[in-house]
Enzyme design. Structure first.
Site, mmCIF file in Angstrom:
data_model
loop_
_atom_site.group_PDB
_atom_site.id
_atom_site.type_symbol
_atom_site.label_atom_id
_atom_site.label_comp_id
_atom_site.label_asym_id
_atom_site.label_seq_id
_atom_site.Cartn_x
_atom_site.Cartn_y
_atom_site.Cartn_z
ATOM 1 N N HIS A 133 -10.401 -5.843 -2.385
ATOM 2 C CA HIS A 133 -11.514 -5.792 -1.422
ATOM 3 C C HIS A 133 -12.632 -5.024 -2.115
ATOM 4 O O HIS A 133 -12.584 -3.795 -2.204
ATOM 5 C CB HIS A 133 -11.093 -5.053 -0.152
ATOM 6 N N ASN A 156 2.256 -5.089 -3.227
ATOM 7 C CA ASN A 156 0.847 -5.406 -2.965
ATOM 8 C C ASN A 156 0.065 -4.121 -2.675
ATOM 9 O O ASN A 156 0.545 -3.237 -1.967
ATOM 10 C CB ASN A 156 0.799 -6.313 -1.712
ATOM 11 N N GLU A 161 -6.130 -10.599 -1.521
ATOM 12 C CA GLU A 161 -6.983 -10.355 -0.339
ATOM 13 C C GLU A 161 -8.458 -10.245 -0.734
ATOM 14 O O GLU A 161 -9.212 -9.453 -0.165
ATOM 15 C CB GLU A 161 -6.543 -9.067 0.369
ATOM 16 N N ASP A 201 -12.268 -10.092 -1.163
ATOM 17 C CA ASP A 201 -13.577 -10.295 -0.536
ATOM 18 C C ASP A 201 -14.576 -9.482 -1.326
ATOM 19 O O ASP A 201 -14.239 -8.435 -1.879
ATOM 20 C CB ASP A 201 -13.618 -9.992 0.978
ATOM 21 N N GLU A 235 0.808 -1.239 0.000
ATOM 22 C CA GLU A 235 0.000 0.000 0.000
ATOM 23 C C GLU A 235 0.839 1.285 0.000
ATOM 24 O O GLU A 235 0.541 2.216 0.745
ATOM 25 C CB GLU A 235 -0.936 0.006 1.207
#
Ligand code: XIL
Length: 452
Positions: A244, A205, A274, A276, A160
């Site tokens: 996400h 990432n 990651e 979702d 990030e």
């Protein structure tokens, strides 16, 4: 008489097989097995509750049978591994490494250089001091990557580091590393991580990389940086798109495809790290079967893209069950995972299976050597009548069983054990298909198994 005897055997074996066959078909159809055949890694995190022994037993059973890659939700981050200066705590991370090794799971390490979840002492003692911060970051990476050298297959080296502006650039505020060191902290982090474990894959990432490659977007900015890193010999091998998202974000799977193609040009792997796909929390009480179908549809599209792009390797979901998810507490979202709060697979699970089966192994390219997939499958726990059993290699686990009988496919007994508690080794039995019968008092569980 002989004829009658063999006839009765056939009847007997047919009777026990009747139970066994349906279970056996289900056994082979785990995400893990289909992923392995395709040379890919599909997995989820181990939630912090797992590390604290505060999670239902179903969690681990499902995790190790369904998946072949694992990430720690919080336990390999800076504040967890170096809570005080130069005093490292690897206890929880080691617990995951042991679990992964025992069950043949690949390990992603998350994360080394990140502005969040950094131990407080870093900025308190060294904020703004470039020389000291470089020393601290190097020491952290040397120690952590060194500790798990050869065990953690891949690290999120930097997490990030790009801001959320319309024209993306480095995150320049609220980042102890950027503010004290400048953008060279990224390049250095990759070089140090590579020196500490030359065989580990090293990723950049970030989130919001699934929003397309428009000029100025976060994804374009990252692609530009990867290009620069590759040109300058910085040892980056992969990009992670966190992903996400929400149920409404229908364009994101194809944006991820475009990003994979852009990175393929640079000989870099793209991993979904990651994922979702949550619902807004306000809708939690109103969700219908159609909503879950739609969620499954988006999961399926991500899996299609993942299997179709040859430079994608890992597909990691940020949680396994809706009972334990960061979405509810921190994101204003809910129910974004494959299993519901009772650990029942949702349509999203079925969609992933459908996608895997629609992409035969012969058509899916793997970015990894075949040797990475030589691990023994862990068969799911089979439960019936309150009895459970699980086969791992040649070890048959049973919670408490009075008697175990093993029959060959002609119904002939080949092995018997009484008063088995915990496990029994099925050594000295030829490879092949068998039927096992577990009896506890008047309760019986019959199951077809393969001994390899
Ligand atoms: C989250 C964890 O799930 C939470 O338990 C923790 O409180 C905050 O971090 N991007 C990342 C992950 O890279 O490390 C974050 O994990 C989720 C967003």
């Amino acid at each position: 008489m002989k004829h009658t005897l063999s006839f009765s055997r056939i009847v007997f074996s047919a009777a026990i097989l009747g139970v066994g066959i349906s279970n056996a078909v289900a056994d082979d159809e785990t995400i893990r097995e289909l992923a392995k055949e395709r040379g890919r890694f599909i997995g989820t995190i181990l939630n912090s509750e797992w590390f604290n022994d505060a999670i239902e037993p179903e969690f681990e059973e499902i995790h190790k049978t369904q998946f072949n890659v694992v990430v720690a939700e919080n336990e390999m981050k800076f504040d967890a591994t170096e809570p005080s200066e130069n005093e490292f705590n690897y206890t929880k991370g080691d617990k995951m490494v042991e679990y992964a090794q025992a069950n043949g799971l690949r390990i992603r390490g998350h994360a080394l250089a990140w502005h969040s979840q950094v131990a407080g002492w870093v900025s308190q003692k060294y904020g703004g001091n470039k020389t000291e911060l470089l020393r601290v970051l190097k020491n952290h990476i040397d120690s952590v990557v060194g500790h798990w050298k050869g065990k953690v297959a891949e690290w999120d080296v930097v997490n990030e580091a790009v801001n959320d502006d319309y024209n993306a650039d480095w995150r320049s505020t609220n980042s102890v590393w950027y503010e004290g060191i400048g953008p060279e902290f990224l390049d250095s982090a990759f070089v140090w991580a590579h020196a500490a474990d030359p065989d580990a894959e090293l990723c950049y990432n970030d989130y919001s990389l699934e929003w397309g490659l428009r000029e100025g977007s976060k994804a374009s900015f990252v692609v530009e940086q990867v290009k620069r890193w590759k040109e300058n010999g910085i040892p980056i091998t992969c990009v992670g798109t966190q992903t996400h998202i929400e149920i409404a974000h229908e364009t994101t799977p194809q944006n991820v495809r475009a990003l994979a193609k852009a990175l393929a040009e640079l000989d870099v792997t793209l991993n979904i790290t990651e994922l979702d796909i949550g619902f807004p929390q306000g809708n939690a009480d109103k969700l219908t079967a159609a909503d879950y179908e739609k969620q499954g549809h988006i999961y399926r599209q991500f899996m299609d893209v993942f299997l179709e792009e040859p430079n994608m390797g890992e597909f990691v979901i940020w949680g396994l069950t809706d009972a334990h998810s960061w979405l509810d507490g921190q994101q204003g979202k809910t129910q974004g995972l494959l299993y519901d709060k009772q650990y029942k697979p949702k349509p999203a699970y079925d969609s992933i299976m459908v996608s895997l089966k629609a992409h035969p192994a012969s058509e899916v390219k793997s970015p990894y050597p075949a040797s990475l997939f030589n691990t023994e499958a862990i068969k799911p726990v089979v439960k019936s009548n309150g009895i459970s059993m699980q086969l791992a290699g040649r070890t048959l686990f049973v919670a408490a069983a009075a008697k175990i009988d093993l029959f060959d496919m002609q119904g002939r007994p080949v092995f018997t054990a009484h008063d088995v508690k915990g496990s029994v080794e099925l050594q000295g039995i030829s490879k092949g298909l068998y039927v096992v019968r577990v009896r506890e008092g008047s309760k019986t569980l019959t199951q077809r198994i393969t001994i390899k």
